[in-house]
Scaffold this active site. Structure first.
Site, PDB file in Angstrom:
ATOM      1  N   CYS A 113     -73.902-122.112  10.433  1.00  0.00           N
ATOM      2  CA  CYS A 113     -73.143-121.472  11.566  1.00  0.00           C
ATOM      3  C   CYS A 113     -72.025-121.038  11.841  1.00  0.00           C
ATOM      4  O   CYS A 113     -72.088-119.558  11.327  1.00  0.00           O
ATOM      5  CB  CYS A 113     -72.289-123.233  12.435  1.00  0.00           C
ATOM      6  SG  CYS A 113     -71.946-123.501  14.094  1.00  0.00           S
ATOM      7  N   HIS A 114     -70.560-121.173  11.586  1.00  0.00           N
ATOM      8  CA  HIS A 114     -70.024-120.242  11.528  1.00  0.00           C
ATOM      9  C   HIS A 114     -69.159-120.399   9.458  1.00  0.00           C
ATOM     10  O   HIS A 114     -68.237-119.345   9.295  1.00  0.00           O
ATOM     11  CB  HIS A 114     -68.038-120.426  11.103  1.00  0.00           C
ATOM     12  CG  HIS A 114     -68.223-120.165  13.323  1.00  0.00           C
ATOM     13  ND1 HIS A 114     -69.171-121.093  14.467  1.00  0.00           N
ATOM     14  CD2 HIS A 114     -67.830-119.349  14.357  1.00  0.00           C
ATOM     15  CE1 HIS A 114     -69.074-120.294  15.785  1.00  0.00           C
ATOM     16  NE2 HIS A 114     -68.792-119.737  15.358  1.00  0.00           N
ATOM     17  N   GLY A 115     -70.058-120.970   8.509  1.00  0.00           N
ATOM     18  CA  GLY A 115     -69.634-120.669   7.460  1.00  0.00           C
ATOM     19  C   GLY A 115     -69.771-119.434   6.522  1.00  0.00           C
ATOM     20  O   GLY A 115     -68.849-119.335   5.843  1.00  0.00           O
ATOM     21  N   TRP A 117     -68.430-116.757   7.475  1.00  0.00           N
ATOM     22  CA  TRP A 117     -67.455-116.294   7.595  1.00  0.00           C
ATOM     23  C   TRP A 117     -66.329-115.461   5.774  1.00  0.00           C
ATOM     24  O   TRP A 117     -65.823-115.529   5.381  1.00  0.00           O
ATOM     25  CB  TRP A 117     -66.214-116.701   8.510  1.00  0.00           C
ATOM     26  CG  TRP A 117     -66.228-116.285   9.741  1.00  0.00           C
ATOM     27  CD1 TRP A 117     -66.642-114.747  10.266  1.00  0.00           C
ATOM     28  CD2 TRP A 117     -65.317-116.377  11.028  1.00  0.00           C
ATOM     29  NE1 TRP A 117     -66.008-114.094  11.631  1.00  0.00           N
ATOM     30  CE2 TRP A 117     -65.584-115.309  12.492  1.00  0.00           C
ATOM     31  CE3 TRP A 117     -65.318-117.878  11.161  1.00  0.00           C
ATOM     32  CZ2 TRP A 117     -64.810-115.896  12.991  1.00  0.00           C
ATOM     33  CZ3 TRP A 117     -64.028-118.242  13.071  1.00  0.00           C
ATOM     34  CH2 TRP A 117     -64.505-116.694  13.660  1.00  0.00           C
TER      35      TRP A 117
END
Length: 201
Positions: A113-115, A117
């Site tokens: 997911c946003h990991g 980043w």
């Protein structure tokens, strides 16, 4: 996945408040069931609170303070998503350095997911084929990554997925990578040497 034993494998789960709850708890459950030891590593002491889709979720105990955590003590790294969690982690030099150390040693890393980043901040996204939550696409491409829209993408030691719906494939690929990495064989051999009277499995 039941036939794949990860006994002796230690997986660090780097997280702080605002991690997407199922992206930590479900892969962790799969790893635990496969025999791995999982530890939540965090810059925050005590407990971290998850984000349950649209509201705050449950608290999870922190097993190891980031200040005291050594990447050398772990065989792999799991990076759950959630908007708040990776955005906070990428602003902390120790968290970024912790992530970077796994890439420098070639150990398996899984981000969902946003990991990813934190992968950008650690400077390890360039040249990688990966995926993420769609809103990170431009950030990752600007960082030199080859972004694709697939449920689970494996590129060398890195596994990435897009969203909670991808968790089964994400967990399956991580367990497969760990079982193939050679770390399992090495750990089992060490255990047998230390316990000569124990019968080989």
């Amino acid at each position: 996945m039941a036939e794949q034993s990860l006994n002796g494998i230690r997986v660090a789960i780097l997280a702080t408040d605002g991690f997407e709850q199922v992206e930590l708890t479900e892969p962790r459950k799969a790893l635990d069931q496969a025999g791995a030891t999982t530890e939540v590593v965090s810059p925050k002491e005590g407990k971290v609170r998850g984000w349950k889709f649209k509201e705050w979720g449950d608290e999870v105990p922190v097993d190891q303070a980031l200040d005291d955590a050594d990447p050398k003590d772990y065989d792999a790294l799991l990076l759950p998503g959630g908007v708040i969690n990776p955005d906070a982690l990428r602003m902390q030099p120790k968290a970024v350095a912790f992530v970077k150390a796994f890439f420098e040693s070639g150990k398996p890393v899984a981000a969902i997911c946003h990991g990813p980043w934190t992968l950008v901040e650690a400077g390890v996204a360039r040249g990688r084929r990966l995926t993420s939550w769609p809103s990170l696409k431009t950030d990752l491409k600007n960082a030199g990554a080859n972004w694709v829209d697939e449920e689970a993408v494996r590129d060398g030691n890195l596994i990435t997925s897009r969203k909670p719906d991808d968790i089964p494939a994400f967990s399956r690929e991580l367990i497969r990578m760990l079982s193939e990495s050679g770390a399992v064989a090495g750990r089992v051999s060490s255990a047998q040497v230390q316990q000569p009277g124990r019968a080989a499995p």
